[in-house]
Motif scaffolding. Structure first.
Motif, PDB file in Angstrom:
ATOM      1  N   SER A 237       1.011 -10.441   7.536  1.00  0.00           N
ATOM      2  CA  SER A 237       1.840 -11.605   7.015  1.00  0.00           C
ATOM      3  C   SER A 237       1.996 -10.284   5.816  1.00  0.00           C
ATOM      4  CB  SER A 237       1.819 -12.427   6.150  1.00  0.00           C
ATOM      5  OG  SER A 237       2.943 -12.637   5.569  1.00  0.00           O
ATOM      6  N   GLY A 238       3.298  -9.474   5.468  1.00  0.00           N
ATOM      7  CA  GLY A 238       4.081  -9.054   4.111  1.00  0.00           C
ATOM      8  C   GLY A 238       3.910  -8.121   4.264  1.00  0.00           C
ATOM      9  N   SER A 239       3.317  -7.222   5.832  1.00  0.00           N
ATOM     10  CA  SER A 239       3.085  -5.871   5.897  1.00  0.00           C
ATOM     11  C   SER A 239       4.487  -5.076   6.987  1.00  0.00           C
ATOM     12  CB  SER A 239       2.089  -5.810   6.184  1.00  0.00           C
ATOM     13  OG  SER A 239       1.331  -6.144   7.280  1.00  0.00           O
ATOM     14  N   SER A 240       3.989  -3.983   7.252  1.00  0.00           N
ATOM     15  CA  SER A 240       5.013  -3.523   8.128  1.00  0.00           C
ATOM     16  C   SER A 240       4.822  -2.291   8.784  1.00  0.00           C
ATOM     17  CB  SER A 240       6.881  -2.811   7.714  1.00  0.00           C
ATOM     18  OG  SER A 240       6.117  -1.994   7.181  1.00  0.00           O
TER      19      SER A 240
ATOM     20  N   ILE B 120      10.900  -8.563  13.384  1.00  0.00           N
ATOM     21  CA  ILE B 120       9.706  -8.941  12.563  1.00  0.00           C
ATOM     22  C   ILE B 120       9.290  -9.753  13.767  1.00  0.00           C
ATOM     23  CG2 ILE B 120       9.923 -11.029  10.969  1.00  0.00           C
ATOM     24  CD1 ILE B 120      12.654 -10.188  10.077  1.00  0.00           C
TER      25      ILE B 120
ATOM     26  N   GLU C 287       3.702  -1.199   2.963  1.00  0.00           N
ATOM     27  CA  GLU C 287       3.990  -2.536   2.749  1.00  0.00           C
ATOM     28  C   GLU C 287       5.488  -2.975   2.973  1.00  0.00           C
ATOM     29  OE1 GLU C 287       3.082  -3.487  -1.553  1.00  0.00           O
ATOM     30  OE2 GLU C 287       1.527  -2.195  -0.936  1.00  0.00           O
ATOM     31  N   TRP C 288       5.940  -4.843   3.090  1.00  0.00           N
ATOM     32  CA  TRP C 288       6.642  -4.724   3.396  1.00  0.00           C
ATOM     33  C   TRP C 288       8.215  -5.174   1.922  1.00  0.00           C
ATOM     34  CZ3 TRP C 288       9.213  -6.612   7.728  1.00  0.00           C
ATOM     35  CH2 TRP C 288      11.003  -7.779   7.642  1.00  0.00           C
TER      36      TRP C 288
ATOM     37  N   SER D  67      14.616  -1.794  14.789  1.00  0.00           N
ATOM     38  CA  SER D  67      13.582  -3.201  14.116  1.00  0.00           C
ATOM     39  C   SER D  67      13.771  -4.395  14.438  1.00  0.00           C
ATOM     40  CB  SER D  67      14.369  -2.523  12.349  1.00  0.00           C
ATOM     41  OG  SER D  67      13.796  -1.567  11.844  1.00  0.00           O
TER      42      SER D  67
END
Length: 76
Positions: free
Chosen positions: A49-52, A15, A75-76, A13
């Protein structure tokens, strides 16, 4: 731009900052037995932003061929 090491069958993972990565970019590099393999994006990839995103990469070993790549946004 960075490097992340993972073993066989590993999940990793990271970021990243929101961005659009242009088509034609060597997006993922996999190295097997010293041979680098690159996955080049066929189309623009937008990371918001705010998503995965879950990226699944399959390498055919011992032929060292990138067999498939999928990206699943969520979604995150």
């Amino acid at each position: 731009v960075g490097e992340i090491s993972a073993g066989t069958g590993a999940n990793t993972s990271v970021i990243v900052i929101p961005q659009t990565i242009k088509a034609g970019t060597a997006f993922i590099k996999v190295e097997t037995e010293g041979m680098p393999l690159f996955y080049t994006l066929p189309e623009d990839l937008t990371l918001t932003s705010g998503s995965s995103h879950t990226f699944t990469l399959r390498v055919n070993f011992p032929n060292n061929v990138l067999e498939s790549f999928t990206s699943t946004p969520g979604e995150w």
